[in-house]
Design a protein around this motif. Structure first.
Motif: not given
Length: 66
Positions: A4-29
């Motif tokens: 996400c270039v608009c909000n500077a979110v990296t693939d690494r941040a997404i994977r870390e969020a997944s490890r913390r229990g985030i399961r959907t894009v809406d939760q990630l948002a």
């Protein structure tokens, strides 16, 4: 890599969020702001979340016998 270039979110941040229990894009948002501007990153973020879930270790619980 920036997903996400608009909000500077990296693939690494997404994977870390997944490890913390985030399961959907809406939760990630809600947590990162991903996909809240133009939204073009949401499909890629969904793929990364799915890959992260598959690669997470799964535990099998076995009942102990007394």
């Amino acid at each position: 890599m920036y997903v996400c270039v608009c909000n500077a979110v990296t693939d690494r941040a997404i994977r870390e969020a997944s490890r913390r229990g985030i399961r959907t894009v809406d939760q990630l948002a809600m947590e990162t702001g991903l996909g809240t501007c133009c939204g073009s990153c949401r499909p890629m973020a969904d793929e990364i979340l799915a890959e992260s879930r598959v690669s997470e270790p799964r535990f099998q619980f076995v009942a102990a016998h007394a």
